[in-house]
Scaffold this motif. Structure first.
Motif, PDB file in Angstrom:
ATOM      1  N   ASP A 543     -43.860  25.535   3.759  1.00 50.10           N
ATOM      2  CA  ASP A 543     -44.861  24.779   2.917  1.00 50.10           C
ATOM      3  C   ASP A 543     -44.482  24.526   1.662  1.00 50.10           C
ATOM      4  O   ASP A 543     -44.662  23.485   0.886  1.00 50.10           O
ATOM      5  CB  ASP A 543     -46.409  25.714   3.072  1.00 50.10           C
ATOM      6  N   ALA A 544     -44.060  25.718   0.858  1.00 50.93           N
ATOM      7  CA  ALA A 544     -43.315  25.588  -0.470  1.00 50.93           C
ATOM      8  C   ALA A 544     -42.379  24.517  -0.525  1.00 50.93           C
ATOM      9  O   ALA A 544     -42.370  23.690  -1.551  1.00 50.93           O
ATOM     10  CB  ALA A 544     -42.940  26.934  -0.954  1.00 50.93           C
ATOM     11  N   ASP A 545     -41.504  24.381   0.446  1.00 52.91           N
ATOM     12  CA  ASP A 545     -40.332  23.285   0.399  1.00 52.91           C
ATOM     13  C   ASP A 545     -40.833  22.225   0.792  1.00 52.91           C
ATOM     14  O   ASP A 545     -40.401  21.098   0.219  1.00 52.91           O
ATOM     15  CB  ASP A 545     -39.207  23.748   1.580  1.00 52.91           C
ATOM     16  N   GLY A 546     -41.900  22.004   1.458  1.00 50.47           N
ATOM     17  CA  GLY A 546     -42.560  20.677   1.768  1.00 50.47           C
ATOM     18  C   GLY A 546     -43.086  19.999   0.638  1.00 50.47           C
ATOM     19  O   GLY A 546     -43.289  18.870   0.480  1.00 50.47           O
ATOM     20  N   CYS A 547     -43.899  20.807  -0.079  1.00 50.70           N
ATOM     21  CA  CYS A 547     -44.327  20.451  -1.369  1.00 50.70           C
ATOM     22  C   CYS A 547     -43.348  20.042  -2.422  1.00 50.70           C
ATOM     23  O   CYS A 547     -43.356  18.959  -2.911  1.00 50.70           O
ATOM     24  CB  CYS A 547     -45.227  21.582  -2.154  1.00 50.70           C
ATOM     25  N   LEU A 548     -42.244  20.602  -2.215  1.00 52.21           N
ATOM     26  CA  LEU A 548     -41.052  19.839  -3.249  1.00 52.21           C
ATOM     27  C   LEU A 548     -40.601  18.804  -2.639  1.00 52.21           C
ATOM     28  O   LEU A 548     -40.370  17.707  -3.570  1.00 52.21           O
ATOM     29  CB  LEU A 548     -40.025  21.065  -3.405  1.00 52.21           C
ATOM     30  N   GLY A 549     -40.568  18.667  -1.343  1.00 56.24           N
ATOM     31  CA  GLY A 549     -40.156  17.329  -0.832  1.00 56.24           C
ATOM     32  C   GLY A 549     -41.163  16.242  -1.003  1.00 56.24           C
ATOM     33  O   GLY A 549     -40.601  15.120  -1.113  1.00 56.24           O
ATOM     34  N   TRP A 550     -42.242  16.515  -0.969  1.00 51.78           N
ATOM     35  CA  TRP A 550     -43.341  15.519  -1.358  1.00 51.78           C
ATOM     36  C   TRP A 550     -43.217  14.933  -2.782  1.00 51.78           C
ATOM     37  O   TRP A 550     -43.284  13.948  -3.130  1.00 51.78           O
ATOM     38  CB  TRP A 550     -44.749  16.043  -1.190  1.00 51.78           C
ATOM     39  N   ALA A 551     -42.886  15.754  -3.788  1.00 59.83           N
ATOM     40  CA  ALA A 551     -42.745  15.590  -5.056  1.00 59.83           C
ATOM     41  C   ALA A 551     -41.487  14.865  -5.310  1.00 59.83           C
ATOM     42  O   ALA A 551     -41.502  13.772  -6.104  1.00 59.83           O
ATOM     43  CB  ALA A 551     -42.716  16.644  -5.860  1.00 59.83           C
ATOM     44  N   GLN A 552     -40.368  14.986  -4.537  1.00 60.31           N
ATOM     45  CA  GLN A 552     -39.450  14.157  -4.737  1.00 60.31           C
ATOM     46  C   GLN A 552     -39.570  12.638  -4.051  1.00 60.31           C
ATOM     47  O   GLN A 552     -38.986  11.730  -4.700  1.00 60.31           O
ATOM     48  CB  GLN A 552     -38.139  14.835  -3.966  1.00 60.31           C
ATOM     49  N   ARG A 553     -40.186  12.861  -3.109  1.00 61.02           N
ATOM     50  CA  ARG A 553     -40.338  11.515  -2.364  1.00 61.02           C
ATOM     51  C   ARG A 553     -41.326  10.680  -3.245  1.00 61.02           C
ATOM     52  O   ARG A 553     -41.211   9.222  -3.240  1.00 61.02           O
ATOM     53  CB  ARG A 553     -41.252  11.529  -1.193  1.00 61.02           C
ATOM     54  N   VAL A 554     -42.421  11.138  -3.955  1.00 56.75           N
ATOM     55  CA  VAL A 554     -43.357  10.546  -4.639  1.00 56.75           C
ATOM     56  C   VAL A 554     -42.564  10.065  -5.988  1.00 56.75           C
ATOM     57  O   VAL A 554     -42.685   8.621  -6.448  1.00 56.75           O
ATOM     58  CB  VAL A 554     -44.462  11.197  -5.199  1.00 56.75           C
ATOM     59  N   GLN A 555     -41.677  10.829  -6.671  1.00 60.61           N
ATOM     60  CA  GLN A 555     -40.644  10.105  -7.723  1.00 60.61           C
ATOM     61  C   GLN A 555     -39.848   9.123  -7.281  1.00 60.61           C
ATOM     62  O   GLN A 555     -39.843   8.091  -8.192  1.00 60.61           O
ATOM     63  CB  GLN A 555     -39.808  11.532  -8.106  1.00 60.61           C
ATOM     64  N   GLN A 556     -39.312   9.181  -6.067  1.00 63.31           N
ATOM     65  CA  GLN A 556     -38.430   8.223  -5.995  1.00 63.31           C
ATOM     66  C   GLN A 556     -39.046   6.850  -5.643  1.00 63.31           C
ATOM     67  O   GLN A 556     -38.707   5.968  -5.809  1.00 63.31           O
ATOM     68  CB  GLN A 556     -37.524   8.396  -4.474  1.00 63.31           C
ATOM     69  N   ALA A 557     -40.198   6.925  -4.931  1.00 61.60           N
ATOM     70  CA  ALA A 557     -40.990   5.859  -4.843  1.00 61.60           C
ATOM     71  C   ALA A 557     -41.682   5.240  -5.954  1.00 61.60           C
ATOM     72  O   ALA A 557     -41.565   3.934  -6.173  1.00 61.60           O
ATOM     73  CB  ALA A 557     -42.274   6.008  -3.946  1.00 61.60           C
ATOM     74  N   LEU A 558     -41.700   5.846  -6.903  1.00 63.78           N
ATOM     75  CA  LEU A 558     -42.114   5.474  -8.203  1.00 63.78           C
ATOM     76  C   LEU A 558     -41.126   4.726  -9.102  1.00 63.78           C
ATOM     77  O   LEU A 558     -41.225   4.117  -9.889  1.00 63.78           O
ATOM     78  CB  LEU A 558     -42.930   6.562  -9.212  1.00 63.78           C
ATOM     79  N   LEU A 559     -39.831   5.259  -8.673  1.00 62.62           N
ATOM     80  CA  LEU A 559     -38.560   4.861  -9.409  1.00 62.62           C
ATOM     81  C   LEU A 559     -38.101   3.342  -8.927  1.00 62.62           C
ATOM     82  O   LEU A 559     -37.652   2.447  -9.334  1.00 62.62           O
ATOM     83  CB  LEU A 559     -37.410   5.681  -9.271  1.00 62.62           C
TER      84      LEU A 559
END
Length: 714
Positions: A543-559
């Motif tokens: 779950d902790a790794d999944g949260c980090l993955g979500w943050a990375q996907r959001v960051q990339q989508a915003l970029l």
């Protein structure tokens, strides 16, 4: 709460337990007394006996042992045998449990705040129909539902597990004996087939328990299939040792064929295993999974030993009259103790004190004794079992009465919500200059009486942003990236709202501004997960790794598709991995900085809103508090120094020192002169102990407008 024990079927000290050798086993009654004492002490003094919840596992083993011994002594050969078996469970368990449910529903109506009626009504109905464990499993993974006040009937989860076991286990046994007959194995020859079949069920359940506890411990705790192996462990023991199973002869004892001294040592070892678990385990212990094996093994050892009632054997102590009496009434003790623990503070209007706990203990024992004598024993007499349809008819009638009480309680709650909805609509359209956040700008706004606040406490529970109704949240294990669009959909200006539930609560204010300023809102929201590179403590590493993955996907989508403005807010509800919560501030700040840096470098405009006050730190649920204090709303206020949290996301944003990275602190719209009111301008500020109501948040929109337009460079 972490774990309560449900007590299995049992006989009085004057009668042998079903399926046993015909003598009274004082060790079983004593084991019940120990198990119920663990649960009772854990609930009254949770910090003194942190692992007392393992009493549930002890009861499960006893249930599996006795019920399986009974079934193996007289295997069900058809539907009538199954109906007879189930009718005994109905007579044994339902009268007392339905009585307690009915009394609890009535007491909730009389003493609990209106805000709790809906949740209790749902759980009373689920408990009466024996699926409350599944309802609790669902709530346990719902972040907002997990913040509900404890229900006075949530302890029925383990009784639901046992009833589901009683429904399915006889069918399994019947099928195994049928299989043995097919392969021409009868009497003692059927034993390997039955034991192998039960062993497969136990192994499958244990494997599922270990896996689900690892990936979703919250829901695993209440899951029937993660618990079957514990009952099955007792069943396997019964298959191996029960004197009447497979046509064996009754001997002097049912334990292992070992000398008295060895059996005494084994029994003490079993109790030692249970004691270690009760003392060492805590709410942080992954459970059930492998860790449940310790109390289960302890109970199995005690049952397998069948230690003599003499010498240094623990059975000598357990056989004393007070211990045997407690074991005899343990089912009713279990039923009554938790409703008293939950409801008494509502009656006294204060947390439980030492004297309250002692009185609850005494009241539990008195009620248990009366229930055992006048309810349990009365319905166990043969006349209540004849004809066979009688116990089923009475059981259905009793369940119908309790369900009707739950529906009435739920209807009263729904009516209160509808009345509050109409009152809210009238206030919103009144044009009152003292309504909501605007009241903090004036000294001439009169306090609003408790019966006129909006939304009324019962309605405030559901006064949430549209992000909830639209399903805009990413939940554990955070495998995707859900987005939603609000505001002016075809606008050329896009504002992205990013964060967890403390970002989602700002959607109503942004919607107000979007209508006036003509922009589109896109949400990137995840429950309990922050837009950060810092790993935090979740129930599982996945779950902790999944949260980090979500943050990375959001960051990339915003970029990839930069918005005109990125609005962020977040509550730091979980400690950084490897650190205590209070030591995590710097790690959080670094994680936010690393998340924002590529976006700021890419020219994305950022506006971070300071986190809102956190009433749960001192008061708990604001609607519950207000419902109980309508004559003095200030009783639910808090001090700013207690409620207003530090905000590492704000610190991270300010560290860039660029005009494109801005922050706004609207704490002055929630707190004034060091006090953070629960009601401002007649509006309830929070819909639980943490999140702002949609109604109040919308009134804050005018105060967010300037910062938003500045950040947009308009």
């Amino acid at each position: 709460m972490s774990g309560v024990a449900s007590v299995p079927t049992r006989s009085t000290p004057a009668q042998p337990a079903p399926g046993t050798s015909g003598r009274v086993r004082a060790d079983i009654q004593g084991l019940r007394a120990v198990a119920v004492s663990l649960v009772l002490l854990y609930h009254l003094w949770p910090l003194r006996l942190t692992g007392g919840y393992v009493g549930v596992d002890v009861f499960f083993v006893i249930s599996g042992f006795l019920i399986t011994a009974h079934l193996l002594a007289a295997p069900p050969a058809g539907l009538r045998d199954l109906l007879v078996f189930w009718s005994r469970r109905v007579r044994r368990l339902l009268p007392a449990s339905l009585l307690v449910l009915a009394c609890t529903a009535a007491a909730t109506w009389a003493f609990a705040p209106q805000t709790q009626w809906g949740n209790v009504a749902d759980q009373v109905r689920a408990a009466a129909l024996y699926y409350v464990n599944w309802a609790l499993a669902s709530d346990s993974v719902d972040y907002l539902a997990a913040e509900n006040a404890p229900s006075p009937v949530q302890h029925f989860w383990s009784l639901s597990v046992e009833e589901q076991f009683y429904l399915g286990w006889p069918i399994v046994v019947a099928l195994l004996f049928a299989l043995a007959a097919v392969v021409r194995r009868r009497g003692p020859a059927a034993r390997p087939v039955v034991i192998a079949g039960l062993g497969v069920v136990v192994a499958a359940s244990l494997s599922w328990s270990v896996w689900l506890t690892h990936v979703s411990p919250a829901s695993a705790y209440f899951n029937t299939f993660t618990r079957i192996w514990e009952l099955g462990a007792g069943g396997l023991l019964a298959a191996a040792l029960s004197q009447r199973a497979f046509g064996r002869q009754v001997g002097e004892h049912e334990g292992l064929p070992l000398p008295d001294g060895v059996r005494t040592v084994l029994s003490w070892a079993g109790f030692a295993a249970m004691a270690v678990a009760a003392v060492v385990y805590t709410s942080a212990t992954p459970f059930p999974g492998w860790t449940a094996a310790l109390p289960v093994l302890g109970a199995v050892l005690v049952l397998a030993a069948d230690a003599p009632q003499r010498g240094l054997s623990p059975t000598r102590v357990l056989g004393t009259r007070p211990v045997q009496w407690l074991g005899d009434v343990s089912y009713s003790v279990y039923l009554w103790h938790w409703p008293l623990i939950v409801l008494v503070p509502l009656v006294t209007d204060r947390p439980l004190e030492r004297l309250d706990k002692l009185l609850i203990l005494a009241a539990t024992l008195v009620l248990a004794g009366l229930t055992k004598a006048h309810v349990e024993d009365r319905f166990r007499t043969p006349r209540w079992g004849r004809p066979l349809v009688k116990p089923y008819a009475l059981g259905v009638a009793g369940m119908a009465v309790v369900v009707a009480l739950a529906l009435a309680l739920g209807a009263a709650f729904t009516q209160a919500q509808e009345d509050a909805e109409r009152q809210l609509a009238e206030r919103i359209g009144s044009g009152d200059p003292c309504f909501g956040a605007a009241a903090l700008d004036r000294d001439d706004c009169a306090p609003v009486p408790g019966d006129e606040i909006v939304p009324a406490p019962a309605r405030a529970l559901e006064d949430k942003s549209d992000a909830y109704g639209r399903g805009c949240w990413e939940y554990v294990p955070f495998g995707g990236m859900r987005t939603c669009a609000f505001g002016v959909r075809r606008s050329e200006t896009t504002v992205a709202l990013v964060g967890n539930s403390h970002a989602g609560q700002w959607l109503p204010a942004l919607q107000e501004l979007a209508r006036a300023e003509r922009f589109r809102i896109e949400t990137y929201l995840a429950s309990e997960c922050t837009p950060s590179t810092t790993p935090v403590e979740f129930d599982t590493v996945a779950d902790a790794d999944g949260c980090l993955g979500w943050a990375q996907r959001v960051q990339q989508a915003l970029l990839d598709d930069p918005p005109d403005l990125l609005v962020l807010s977040a509550r730091n509800g979980r400690a950084a991995r490897g650190l205590a919560y209070d030591d995590s501030l710097e790690r959080w700040r670094v994680g936010y900085t690393e998340f924002l840096a590529p976006l700021v470098d890419a020219g994305v405009r950022v506006l971070t809103i300071h986190d809102t006050p956190f009433p749960a730190s001192t008061v708990g649920s604001i609607p519950d508090c207000l419902a109980a204090n309508l004559d003095d709303l200030t009783a639910c206020d808090g001090r700013a120094r207690d409620w207003v949290p530090p905000d590492p996301l704000v610190e991270a944003t300010e560290s860039f020192e660029r005009r494109t990275a801005r922050t706004v602190d609207l704490t002055d719209r929630f707190c004034r002169r060091g006090t953070c009111p629960a009601v401002i301008g007649g509006v309830v500020v929070y819909f639980d102990g943490s999140h702002v109501t949609a109604t109040y948040n919308a009134t804050v929109a005018p105060y967010l407008r300037s910062a938003l337009l500045t950040a947009l460079d308009r």
